[in-house]
Design an enzyme around this catalytic site. Sequence first.
Site, PDB file in Angstrom:
ATOM      1  N   ARG A 105       0.808  -1.233   0.000  1.00 56.40           N
ATOM      2  CA  ARG A 105       0.000   0.000   0.000  1.00 56.40           C
ATOM      3  C   ARG A 105       0.840   1.281   0.000  1.00 56.40           C
ATOM      4  O   ARG A 105       0.337   2.360   0.322  1.00 56.40           O
ATOM      5  CB  ARG A 105      -0.967   0.043   1.180  1.00 56.40           C
ATOM      6  CG  ARG A 105      -1.973  -1.081   1.153  1.00 56.40           C
ATOM      7  CD  ARG A 105      -3.171  -0.758   2.023  1.00 56.40           C
ATOM      8  NE  ARG A 105      -4.120  -1.854   1.971  1.00 56.40           N
ATOM      9  CZ  ARG A 105      -4.015  -2.941   2.738  1.00 56.40           C
ATOM     10  NH1 ARG A 105      -3.018  -3.063   3.594  1.00 56.40           N
ATOM     11  NH2 ARG A 105      -4.912  -3.896   2.632  1.00 56.40           N
ATOM     12  N   LYS A 127       2.149  11.928 -11.453  1.00 53.10           N
ATOM     13  CA  LYS A 127       1.507  10.867 -12.240  1.00 53.10           C
ATOM     14  C   LYS A 127       2.445   9.666 -12.334  1.00 53.10           C
ATOM     15  O   LYS A 127       3.583   9.796 -12.795  1.00 53.10           O
ATOM     16  CB  LYS A 127       1.225  11.351 -13.663  1.00 53.10           C
ATOM     17  CG  LYS A 127       0.019  12.248 -13.792  1.00 53.10           C
ATOM     18  CD  LYS A 127      -0.225  12.513 -15.278  1.00 53.10           C
ATOM     19  CE  LYS A 127      -1.420  13.396 -15.517  1.00 53.10           C
ATOM     20  NZ  LYS A 127      -1.618  13.649 -16.961  1.00 53.10           N
ATOM     21  N   GLU A 169       9.436  19.470 -24.623  1.00 54.16           N
ATOM     22  CA  GLU A 169       8.556  19.830 -23.498  1.00 54.16           C
ATOM     23  C   GLU A 169       8.926  21.221 -22.962  1.00 54.16           C
ATOM     24  O   GLU A 169       8.071  21.962 -22.489  1.00 54.16           O
ATOM     25  CB  GLU A 169       8.640  18.788 -22.375  1.00 54.16           C
ATOM     26  CG  GLU A 169       8.348  17.343 -22.793  1.00 54.16           C
ATOM     27  CD  GLU A 169       6.880  17.048 -23.123  1.00 54.16           C
ATOM     28  OE1 GLU A 169       6.022  17.937 -22.946  1.00 54.16           O
ATOM     29  OE2 GLU A 169       6.606  15.912 -23.570  1.00 54.16           O
ATOM     30  N   LYS A 206       5.678  24.145 -15.035  1.00 56.82           N
ATOM     31  CA  LYS A 206       4.823  22.960 -14.935  1.00 56.82           C
ATOM     32  C   LYS A 206       4.167  22.899 -13.562  1.00 56.82           C
ATOM     33  O   LYS A 206       2.976  22.613 -13.446  1.00 56.82           O
ATOM     34  CB  LYS A 206       5.603  21.667 -15.210  1.00 56.82           C
ATOM     35  CG  LYS A 206       4.698  20.446 -14.989  1.00 56.82           C
ATOM     36  CD  LYS A 206       5.116  19.144 -15.607  1.00 56.82           C
ATOM     37  CE  LYS A 206       4.001  18.102 -15.334  1.00 56.82           C
ATOM     38  NZ  LYS A 206       4.338  16.745 -15.749  1.00 56.82           N
ATOM     39  N   GLU A 216      -5.966  16.847 -12.603  1.00 64.64           N
ATOM     40  CA  GLU A 216      -6.330  17.065 -13.998  1.00 64.64           C
ATOM     41  C   GLU A 216      -7.831  17.089 -14.233  1.00 64.64           C
ATOM     42  O   GLU A 216      -8.380  16.331 -15.017  1.00 64.64           O
ATOM     43  CB  GLU A 216      -5.666  16.002 -14.895  1.00 64.64           C
ATOM     44  CG  GLU A 216      -5.706  16.375 -16.375  1.00 64.64           C
ATOM     45  CD  GLU A 216      -4.780  15.523 -17.227  1.00 64.64           C
ATOM     46  OE1 GLU A 216      -3.581  15.510 -16.950  1.00 64.64           O
ATOM     47  OE2 GLU A 216      -5.285  14.885 -18.159  1.00 64.64           O
ATOM     48  N   ARG A 220      -4.914  21.691 -15.852  1.00 65.51           N
ATOM     49  CA  ARG A 220      -3.754  20.853 -16.141  1.00 65.51           C
ATOM     50  C   ARG A 220      -3.755  20.343 -17.576  1.00 65.51           C
ATOM     51  O   ARG A 220      -2.709  19.984 -18.122  1.00 65.51           O
ATOM     52  CB  ARG A 220      -3.719  19.683 -15.142  1.00 65.51           C
ATOM     53  CG  ARG A 220      -2.456  18.875 -15.232  1.00 65.51           C
ATOM     54  CD  ARG A 220      -2.284  17.925 -14.062  1.00 65.51           C
ATOM     55  NE  ARG A 220      -1.115  17.103 -14.283  1.00 65.51           N
ATOM     56  CZ  ARG A 220      -0.499  16.418 -13.332  1.00 65.51           C
ATOM     57  NH1 ARG A 220      -0.944  16.440 -12.096  1.00 65.51           N
ATOM     58  NH2 ARG A 220       0.559  15.688 -13.620  1.00 65.51           N
ATOM     59  N   ASN A 224      -1.261  19.299 -22.250  1.00 64.60           N
ATOM     60  CA  ASN A 224      -1.432  18.389 -23.391  1.00 64.60           C
ATOM     61  C   ASN A 224      -1.296  19.094 -24.732  1.00 64.60           C
ATOM     62  O   ASN A 224      -1.510  18.473 -25.768  1.00 64.60           O
ATOM     63  CB  ASN A 224      -2.804  17.712 -23.330  1.00 64.60           C
ATOM     64  CG  ASN A 224      -2.885  16.776 -22.146  1.00 64.60           C
ATOM     65  OD1 ASN A 224      -1.912  16.116 -21.816  1.00 64.60           O
ATOM     66  ND2 ASN A 224      -4.024  16.759 -21.483  1.00 64.60           N
ATOM     67  N   HIS A 227      -0.012  17.306 -27.728  1.00 59.91           N
ATOM     68  CA  HIS A 227      -0.008  15.888 -27.385  1.00 59.91           C
ATOM     69  C   HIS A 227      -1.182  15.099 -27.959  1.00 59.91           C
ATOM     70  O   HIS A 227      -1.089  13.895 -28.103  1.00 59.91           O
ATOM     71  CB  HIS A 227       0.001  15.703 -25.858  1.00 59.91           C
ATOM     72  CG  HIS A 227       1.356  15.906 -25.246  1.00 59.91           C
ATOM     73  ND1 HIS A 227       2.035  17.096 -25.329  1.00 59.91           N
ATOM     74  CD2 HIS A 227       2.181  15.067 -24.563  1.00 59.91           C
ATOM     75  CE1 HIS A 227       3.198  16.988 -24.710  1.00 59.91           C
ATOM     76  NE2 HIS A 227       3.314  15.762 -24.243  1.00 59.91           N
ATOM     77  N   HIS A 231       0.443  12.276 -29.763  1.00 57.99           N
ATOM     78  CA  HIS A 231       0.320  10.884 -29.333  1.00 57.99           C
ATOM     79  C   HIS A 231      -0.156   9.982 -30.458  1.00 57.99           C
ATOM     80  O   HIS A 231       0.339   8.869 -30.625  1.00 57.99           O
ATOM     81  CB  HIS A 231      -0.662  10.757 -28.159  1.00 57.99           C
ATOM     82  CG  HIS A 231      -0.004  10.946 -26.826  1.00 57.99           C
ATOM     83  ND1 HIS A 231      -0.687  11.406 -25.728  1.00 57.99           N
ATOM     84  CD2 HIS A 231       1.273  10.735 -26.420  1.00 57.99           C
ATOM     85  CE1 HIS A 231       0.143  11.482 -24.703  1.00 57.99           C
ATOM     86  NE2 HIS A 231       1.338  11.100 -25.096  1.00 57.99           N
ATOM     87  N   HIS A 246       9.197  10.416 -28.170  1.00 58.15           N
ATOM     88  CA  HIS A 246       8.037  11.176 -27.702  1.00 58.15           C
ATOM     89  C   HIS A 246       8.112  12.656 -28.100  1.00 58.15           C
ATOM     90  O   HIS A 246       7.190  13.189 -28.719  1.00 58.15           O
ATOM     91  CB  HIS A 246       7.916  11.032 -26.182  1.00 58.15           C
ATOM     92  CG  HIS A 246       6.815  11.847 -25.592  1.00 58.15           C
ATOM     93  ND1 HIS A 246       5.483  11.525 -25.782  1.00 58.15           N
ATOM     94  CD2 HIS A 246       6.825  12.988 -24.844  1.00 58.15           C
ATOM     95  CE1 HIS A 246       4.734  12.426 -25.156  1.00 58.15           C
ATOM     96  NE2 HIS A 246       5.520  13.314 -24.582  1.00 58.15           N
TER      97      HIS A 246
END
Length: 342
Positions: A105, A127, A169, A206, A216, A220, A224, A227, A231, A246
């Site tokens: 946990r 994240k 980025e 950021k 998000e 936030r 993206n 992206h 993506h 990426h």
Amino acid sequence: VVFPEYLHFSDNPAETLQELTQKFAPDQYAVLADEHTMEFCLPLLKTDAPIIQIKSGEEEKTIDTCSHIWSELTRLGFSRKSLLINLGGGVIGDMGGFAAATYKRGIRFINFPTTLLSMVDASIGGKLGIDFHGLKNHIGVFREPDAVVVCSQFLKTLPERQVKSGFAEILKHGLIKSRSYWEVVKHIDLSTQKWDAVIPRSIELKQEVVAADPLESGLRKILNFGHTLGHAIETHFLETDGQLLHGEAIAIGMVLEAHLSFQRKWLKQEELEEITRVMRSYYDLPALPSVEALKEGLFQDKKNEDGKLKFALLNTIGKCHYDVVVDLEEIRRAVVYYHEIR
Ligand SMILES: NC(=O)c1ccc[n+]([C@@H]2O[C@H](COP(=O)([O-])OP(=O)(O)OC[C@H]3O[C@@H](n4cnc5c(N)ncnc54)[C@H](O)[C@@H]3O)[C@@H](O)[C@H]2O)c1
Ligand SMILES: [Zn+2]
């Protein structure tokens, strides 16, 4: 200045590791590394802690590798007072963090990001996760690391192509949040850059966004920018032969999405042209498949609910808004523009 409180800048990672292990006083700790960070980065930590080694690459960011990490932690007798050190790029940070956050946990973990991308992006914002059934970051949790140690010395061994990928980025942070930062970073010479001069500002930009919307639900989403199409392009090239990193895919995505914003008459023509010029100066812009071929990837995106395509689009350089519904016709026009300028 808004830095996350877990963030440390260091020019002596071995010393910082010692300080942090004294502070957290774990009953034991281990280092998670891949074959590259094992060779190039581990020596800078000067530690004889046990190493959990995995293979490098996005293909390894899976439940199987995670299971291997949990097995190793179990074998080492990790308790809830133990500590995991993630030494690597975004793959190690995301997956090692996820493994630590779920083992018994949740145990403590510290990230030592070793790629430019993970220093300015992946290590900030909490994240964590893994890919699943071919879906990127499909399984994961939000949890902030107990510490992130940013040390630009690690970048000395990072291949130039990886540096450039992370740099996308940095360009994005300027475009969505700070025109003055964009004005600085658009001139950066990647071969001679002293990264200490820019990394902190990127992290700060950021963090400002993340702190306002940690889970998000709104703001936030501006992170993206580039992206949504990026993506889909990344996925497409993954399935064909020539792989794109990426950041390389995101650079293409930023040109296309800048055009979407121009079509709405938000971004001025000279702004669109400047963004295009800057991206072209750093990145190869390969020919793209038809919008039809990108469609599947587009609709798979976690951010697109109820069959609508939602984008983060620039209002101007340095300002961005989100949840803009865009149709396929607009995307087709952006792809036509891209093929004219590339
Ligand atoms: N959590 C987030 O908010 C977030 C944000 C952006 C990206 N990500 C994730 O980050 C991942 C991409 O991260 P990445 O670009 O760092 O890729 P990566 O972790 O795969 O690292 C790229 C390559 O560089 C090697 N490497 C790392 N450090 C090195 C060094 N100092 N010297 C030599 N080689 C080195 C690695 O072994 C690997 O081969 C993706 O999985 C993406 O989903 C997460
Ligand atoms: Zn990204």
